[in-house]
Design a protein around this motif. Structure first.
Motif, PDB file in Angstrom:
ATOM      1  N   VAL A 107       0.865  -1.179   0.000  1.00 19.49           N
ATOM      2  CA  VAL A 107       0.000   0.000   0.000  1.00 19.49           C
ATOM      3  C   VAL A 107       0.902   1.228   0.000  1.00 19.49           C
ATOM      4  CG1 VAL A 107      -1.792   1.284   1.219  1.00 19.49           C
ATOM      5  CG2 VAL A 107      -1.798  -1.222   1.284  1.00 19.49           C
ATOM      6  N   ALA A 108       0.657   2.143  -0.948  1.00 19.67           N
ATOM      7  CA  ALA A 108       1.439   3.376  -1.033  1.00 19.67           C
ATOM      8  C   ALA A 108       0.542   4.554  -0.697  1.00 19.67           C
ATOM      9  CB  ALA A 108       2.039   3.550  -2.422  1.00 19.67           C
ATOM     10  N   VAL A 109       1.116   5.528   0.006  1.00 10.65           N
ATOM     11  CA  VAL A 109       0.332   6.703   0.397  1.00 10.65           C
ATOM     12  C   VAL A 109       1.150   7.967   0.169  1.00 10.65           C
ATOM     13  CG1 VAL A 109       1.097   6.669   2.832  1.00 10.65           C
ATOM     14  CG2 VAL A 109      -1.131   7.661   2.225  1.00 10.65           C
ATOM     15  N   SER A 110       0.458   9.009  -0.234  1.00 13.10           N
ATOM     16  CA  SER A 110       1.091  10.324  -0.384  1.00 13.10           C
ATOM     17  C   SER A 110       1.398  10.861   1.006  1.00 13.10           C
ATOM     18  CB  SER A 110       0.137  11.259  -1.131  1.00 13.10           C
ATOM     19  OG  SER A 110       0.698  12.523  -1.327  1.00 13.10           O
ATOM     20  N   LYS A 111       2.665  11.203   1.253  1.00 12.60           N
ATOM     21  CA  LYS A 111       3.112  11.527   2.613  1.00 12.60           C
ATOM     22  C   LYS A 111       3.043  13.002   2.965  1.00 12.60           C
ATOM     23  CE  LYS A 111       7.536  11.509   3.628  1.00 12.60           C
ATOM     24  NZ  LYS A 111       8.942  11.075   3.777  1.00 12.60           N
ATOM     25  N   GLY A 112       2.816  13.883   1.977  1.00  7.11           N
ATOM     26  CA  GLY A 112       2.802  15.306   2.247  1.00  7.11           C
ATOM     27  C   GLY A 112       3.994  16.013   1.620  1.00  7.11           C
ATOM     28  N   PRO A 113       3.997  17.333   1.770  1.00  3.47           N
ATOM     29  CA  PRO A 113       3.085  18.162   2.558  1.00  3.47           C
ATOM     30  C   PRO A 113       1.729  18.318   1.887  1.00  3.47           C
ATOM     31  CG  PRO A 113       4.599  19.568   1.358  1.00  3.47           C
ATOM     32  CD  PRO A 113       5.032  18.163   1.082  1.00  3.47           C
ATOM     33  N   GLY A 114       0.815  18.952   2.620  1.00  5.22           N
ATOM     34  CA  GLY A 114      -0.523  19.162   2.101  1.00  5.22           C
ATOM     35  C   GLY A 114      -1.491  19.446   3.232  1.00  5.22           C
ATOM     36  N   SER A 115      -2.745  19.132   2.984  1.00  6.28           N
ATOM     37  CA  SER A 115      -3.778  19.344   3.985  1.00  6.28           C
ATOM     38  C   SER A 115      -3.549  18.448   5.195  1.00  6.28           C
ATOM     39  CB  SER A 115      -5.150  19.032   3.374  1.00  6.28           C
ATOM     40  OG  SER A 115      -6.112  18.725   4.357  1.00  6.28           O
ATOM     41  N   TYR A 116      -3.552  19.043   6.373  1.00  6.90           N
ATOM     42  CA  TYR A 116      -3.347  18.265   7.596  1.00  6.90           C
ATOM     43  C   TYR A 116      -4.392  17.164   7.717  1.00  6.90           C
ATOM     44  CZ  TYR A 116      -2.912  17.213  12.595  1.00  6.90           C
ATOM     45  OH  TYR A 116      -2.749  16.578  13.803  1.00  6.90           O
ATOM     46  N   THR A 117      -5.660  17.520   7.551  1.00  8.48           N
ATOM     47  CA  THR A 117      -6.728  16.538   7.695  1.00  8.48           C
ATOM     48  C   THR A 117      -6.687  15.504   6.582  1.00  8.48           C
ATOM     49  OG1 THR A 117      -8.132  18.193   8.778  1.00  8.48           O
ATOM     50  CG2 THR A 117      -9.223  16.238   7.888  1.00  8.48           C
ATOM     51  N   GLY A 118      -6.450  15.962   5.347  1.00  8.46           N
ATOM     52  CA  GLY A 118      -6.380  15.038   4.223  1.00  8.46           C
ATOM     53  C   GLY A 118      -5.276  14.016   4.388  1.00  8.46           C
ATOM     54  N   LYS A 140       0.676  -6.026   4.991  1.00  9.24           N
ATOM     55  CA  LYS A 140       1.320  -5.549   3.772  1.00  9.24           C
ATOM     56  C   LYS A 140       2.316  -4.438   4.101  1.00  9.24           C
ATOM     57  CE  LYS A 140      -1.408  -8.192   1.354  1.00  9.24           C
ATOM     58  NZ  LYS A 140      -0.901  -9.409   0.674  1.00  9.24           N
ATOM     59  N   PRO A 141       3.364  -4.283   3.299  1.00  8.41           N
ATOM     60  CA  PRO A 141       4.307  -3.190   3.512  1.00  8.41           C
ATOM     61  C   PRO A 141       3.713  -1.844   3.119  1.00  8.41           C
ATOM     62  CG  PRO A 141       4.904  -4.428   1.555  1.00  8.41           C
ATOM     63  CD  PRO A 141       3.787  -5.178   2.203  1.00  8.41           C
ATOM     64  N   LEU A 142       4.198  -0.801   3.778  1.00  6.34           N
ATOM     65  CA  LEU A 142       3.741   0.568   3.527  1.00  6.34           C
ATOM     66  C   LEU A 142       4.831   1.346   2.794  1.00  6.34           C
ATOM     67  CD1 LEU A 142       1.685   2.898   4.011  1.00  6.34           C
ATOM     68  CD2 LEU A 142       2.930   3.373   6.141  1.00  6.34           C
ATOM     69  N   ILE A 143       4.447   1.983   1.706  1.00  8.02           N
ATOM     70  CA  ILE A 143       5.354   2.815   0.919  1.00  8.02           C
ATOM     71  C   ILE A 143       4.854   4.258   0.977  1.00  8.02           C
ATOM     72  CG2 ILE A 143       6.226   3.296  -1.418  1.00  8.02           C
ATOM     73  CD1 ILE A 143       5.779   0.283  -1.999  1.00  8.02           C
ATOM     74  N   SER A 144       5.751   5.206   1.172  1.00 13.74           N
ATOM     75  CA  SER A 144       5.345   6.616   1.177  1.00 13.74           C
ATOM     76  C   SER A 144       5.954   7.337  -0.018  1.00 13.74           C
ATOM     77  CB  SER A 144       5.776   7.298   2.480  1.00 13.74           C
ATOM     78  OG  SER A 144       7.178   7.451   2.532  1.00 13.74           O
ATOM     79  N   ILE A 145       5.169   8.239  -0.601  1.00 17.07           N
ATOM     80  CA  ILE A 145       5.596   9.020  -1.754  1.00 17.07           C
ATOM     81  C   ILE A 145       5.458  10.500  -1.426  1.00 17.07           C
ATOM     82  CG2 ILE A 145       5.200   9.528  -4.199  1.00 17.07           C
ATOM     83  CD1 ILE A 145       6.141   6.678  -3.717  1.00 17.07           C
ATOM     84  N   GLU A 146       6.528  11.268  -1.626  1.00 14.13           N
ATOM     85  CA  GLU A 146       6.445  12.707  -1.395  1.00 14.13           C
ATOM     86  C   GLU A 146       5.436  13.324  -2.361  1.00 14.13           C
ATOM     87  OE1 GLU A 146      10.257  14.550  -1.612  1.00 14.13           O
ATOM     88  OE2 GLU A 146      10.908  13.734   0.325  1.00 14.13           O
TER      89      GLU A 146
END
Length: 224
Positions: free
Chosen positions: A62-73, A90-96
């Motif tokens: 699972v990949a997730v957008s890590k920020g920056p951006g909306s705090y709540t989002g 599952k492993p976690l992947i973060s994308i700037e």
């Protein structure tokens, strides 16, 4: 071979995709001008999994957008991603977020400046070359007529993201090019998350936190 669920909630665009080996198979997103992530994110996740004709157990990461951006989002997106990783092991992947947004621009030369709207005349911005190598760190900065002059004086600068709306009347240099692409999407995350997956560049699910860049500030309600 890798099937990855990508989640992007850093801006008003609630976006989810299923990608295989870096290629987007199914994309579901909505930008209705509001932050509708709390209502839309989980149904979107269920929809893309069903449309891809897979189960959650078939997902490799699972990949997730890590920020920056909306705090709540960001908080909603990261919480959902971490919950899925815990539930299905599952492993976690973060994308700037800005790095992903930069990939909406395809240019042969010059530099790319993805920027997201912050408060007033402030934006979150970074600078990349045409090959997406980062030239300057991510900053929260107030935009004025002198912003990015060191890059504008050398060649074309391509600005994109919802932060550009407040900049068009201020940054008037002849080398400034504003691209009409305002929000990051899970579509651009597909190849980026796959690249990280191949390198086993993953996060500690228990301790991962979004990159807020600035502290969350609560504006007190005005007394009547």
């Amino acid at each position: 071979m890798a099937t990855i669920l990508n989640i992007e909630t850093a801006t008003k665009n609630c976006s989810v995709s299923i990608a295989k080996d870096g290629v987007t198979l199914v994309l579901q997103e909505l930008n209705d001008g509001n932050y509708s992530h709390a209502e839309k994110l989980h149904p979107f996740i269920q929809q893309v999994v069903e449309e891809a004709k897979i189960s959650f157990n078939d997902i490799d990461a699972v990949a997730v957008s890590k920020g920056p951006g909306s705090y709540t989002g960001l908080r909603i997106g990261v919480s959902a991603a971490k919950g899925l990783c815990f539930a299905f092991d599952k492993p976690l992947i973060s994308i700037e977020t800005l790095y992903s947004l930069a990939h909406k621009a395809t240019v042969d030369n010059g530099v790319i400046v993805p920027m997201l709207d912050a408060r007033r005349m402030e934006v979150y911005a970074a600078v990349y070359d045409s090959n997406f190598n980062q030239l300057r760190e991510i900053k929260a900065e107030v935009i004025d007529e002198n912003s990015f002059q060191e890059y504008l004086s050398e060649g074309k600068v391509y600005f994109l993201g919802d932060g550009t709306e407040k900049c068009k009347e201020v940054i008037t240099h002849e080398n400034a090019v504003f691209i009409d692409s305002k929000h990051p999407s899970a579509k651009e995350m597909a190849q980026l998350s796959y690249d990280k997956y191949k390198k086993n560049d993953i996060e500690d699910v228990a301790y991962f936190e979004p990159f807020y860049l600035k502290d969350f500030v609560v504006t007190p309600e005005k007394k009547r």
